[in-house]
Design a protein around this motif. Structure first.
Motif, short mmCIF file in Angstrom:
data_model
loop_
_atom_site.label_atom_id
_atom_site.label_comp_id
_atom_site.label_asym_id
_atom_site.label_seq_id
_atom_site.Cartn_x
_atom_site.Cartn_y
_atom_site.Cartn_z
N ASP A 144 48.84 -13.83 -28.86
CA ASP A 144 48.02 -13.90 -30.07
C ASP A 144 48.38 -15.15 -30.85
OD1 ASP A 144 46.04 -13.11 -31.71
OD2 ASP A 144 46.88 -11.16 -32.22
N ILE A 145 47.42 -15.62 -31.64
CA ILE A 145 47.58 -16.88 -32.37
C ILE A 145 47.32 -16.63 -33.86
CG2 ILE A 145 46.52 -19.15 -32.72
CD1 ILE A 145 48.01 -19.15 -30.21
N SER A 154 51.26 -23.01 -37.88
CA SER A 154 50.69 -22.24 -36.77
C SER A 154 51.78 -21.46 -36.04
CB SER A 154 49.97 -23.18 -35.81
OG SER A 154 50.76 -24.31 -35.59
N THR A 178 45.33 -26.99 -22.80
CA THR A 178 44.13 -27.05 -23.64
C THR A 178 42.91 -27.08 -22.72
OG1 THR A 178 44.35 -29.43 -23.68
CG2 THR A 178 45.27 -28.23 -25.54
N ASP A 179 41.72 -27.22 -23.30
CA ASP A 179 40.50 -27.13 -22.49
C ASP A 179 40.41 -28.22 -21.42
OD1 ASP A 179 39.90 -24.96 -23.89
OD2 ASP A 179 38.26 -25.79 -25.06
N LYS A 219 43.66 -26.45 -33.84
CA LYS A 219 42.39 -25.85 -33.42
C LYS A 219 42.34 -25.61 -31.92
CE LYS A 219 39.90 -28.09 -37.17
NZ LYS A 219 39.18 -29.31 -37.52
N LYS A 220 43.20 -26.30 -31.18
CA LYS A 220 43.17 -26.17 -29.71
C LYS A 220 43.95 -24.95 -29.23
CE LYS A 220 42.60 -31.07 -28.73
NZ LYS A 220 43.13 -32.21 -27.99
N ARG A 222 44.92 -21.22 -28.34
CA ARG A 222 44.12 -20.04 -27.99
C ARG A 222 45.03 -19.05 -27.28
NH1 ARG A 222 43.63 -20.24 -22.59
NH2 ARG A 222 43.99 -22.27 -21.66
N ARG A 223 44.52 -17.84 -27.11
CA ARG A 223 45.28 -16.84 -26.35
C ARG A 223 45.30 -17.22 -24.88
NH1 ARG A 223 42.75 -11.28 -28.79
NH2 ARG A 223 43.38 -11.62 -30.94
N GLN A 267 39.97 -15.10 -17.48
CA GLN A 267 38.87 -16.05 -17.41
C GLN A 267 38.04 -15.74 -16.18
OE1 GLN A 267 38.14 -20.66 -16.79
NE2 GLN A 267 40.14 -20.29 -17.69
#
Length: 342
Positions: A144-145, A154, A178-179, A219-220, A222-223, A267
């Protein structure tokens, strides 16, 4: 409705044992079957608890027990039900939980069987030995974030899967992927375990770590990310040896898309390439084996195969040996990650 939450919990929760509740006044539902399949696919021993036995007609509880015994003895679960009636039965069942499924009758109205259940829970041996992984490289799974905790910044909460870490102003870690598959280098400023400040976290603990990240990098987060100390790599493809579970028959062929759970990673992924693993290793009847046709290999419930998966959206951090589960709606199959193509 809640199955995906349950799957994620079982996949990332490192459970030692599963306690499956069955209403003794009704035969087990399809959810009970899903939960049994889930626990067995992750190798979690189960204990079955029959609730509401106060005022339950004898024929109803007999039906429930017979139906449950059928489920437990089915080839995909393969456990023997073992009724716990005395404290001696509790001692007998310990150490045999991989083959037995103890069943306990309880009533929360009269309190019957609750002492036996608590005795059972107290006697269960610890199954996972995370402290043995303390000398491996540090690996923290983010569950969790919290992007902006006042006065802290953060924070990521999760589970220390391996290694140990001393947090502080000189503690450099990599958070990601990251993405685009890169990792963010940052400092782990502080850590909390059960809301108590600590400077040292080690394998087997659930903890929160605070990072010093700029607003852009925040912002990058994520769980499903990991926190590592050595420069890591993310991958979009991985090889896994899978077994398709019995159940509603879907045929799995190339470019089949499923939702994959690997520990805390979830995913959707495509099957890029499928190879058959020795067909009759499980001693399955021939009808369950995979078929080859013009379009390539087709997997049916019960068949085993080596599959190369490709994540649909972004790269993830995984390593060989992690257990995986894939589903499209309902649970379809389980497997183990065997390799990461270079």
């Amino acid at each position: 409705k809640y199955l995906k939450t349950t799957i994620h919990g079982v996949s990332s929760g490192f459970a030692d044992y599963g306690l499956i509740l069955v209403n003794s006044r009704h035969p087990p539902t399809h959810m009970t079957q899903h939960h049994l399949n889930l626990c067995c696919s992750f190798g979690i021993p189960v204990i079955v608890v029959f609730t509401k036995i106060d005022g339950c007609p004898d024929h109803a509880i007999a039906t429930s027990k017979n139906e449950l015994a059928k489920l437990l003895k089915s080839p995909e679960i393969g456990k023997r039900p073992f009724a716990i009636k005395t404290e001696q039965d509790v001692i007998t069942s310990m150490g045999k939980l991989q083959t037995l499924a103890p069943t306990i009758d309880i009533s929360c109205v009269t309190g019957e069987g609750l002492n036996l259940l608590s005795k059972m829970l107290f006697s269960l041996p610890k199954r996972r030995r995370h402290e043995k992984k303390a000398d491996r490289p540090f690996e923290f799974l983010v569950e969790d974030i919290f992007l902006n905790v006042p006065g802290v910044g953060s924070v990521a909460s999760g589970f220390v899967n391996a290694g140990e870490l001393n947090v502080g102003s000189h503690c450099n870690v990599y958070v990601g992927p990251t993405d685009d598959g890169t990792f963010m280098k940052t400092v782990a400023k502080s850590a909390h375990i059960a809301r108590i400040n600590t400077c040292h976290i080690t394998a087997g603990q659930s903890a929160c770590i605070a990072f010093s990240l700029s607003k852009e990098l925040r912002k990058k987060l994520r769980r499903g990310m990991v926190v590592l100390q050595e420069n890591p790599t993310a991958t979009k493809e991985f090889d896994a040896e899978i077994c398709v579970l019995k159940g509603e028959g879907t045929t799995i062929r190339r470019s089949y898309q499923a939702y994959v759970h690997i520990l805390n990673v979830r995913q959707s992924a495509f099957a890029r390439d499928i190879k058959i693993v020795n067909n009759n290793a499980l001693g399955l009847p021939p009808s369950h084996n995979a078929k080859e046709d013009v379009e390539g290999i087709i997997l049916r419930p019960g068949s085993r195969a080596k599959v190369r998966f490709e994540f649909a959206q972004r790269p993830e951090y995984i390593r060989p040996g992690m257990r995986m589960l894939f589903r499209d709606g309902r649970v379809r199959g389980v497997g183990i990650v065997t390799g990461i193509p270079q």
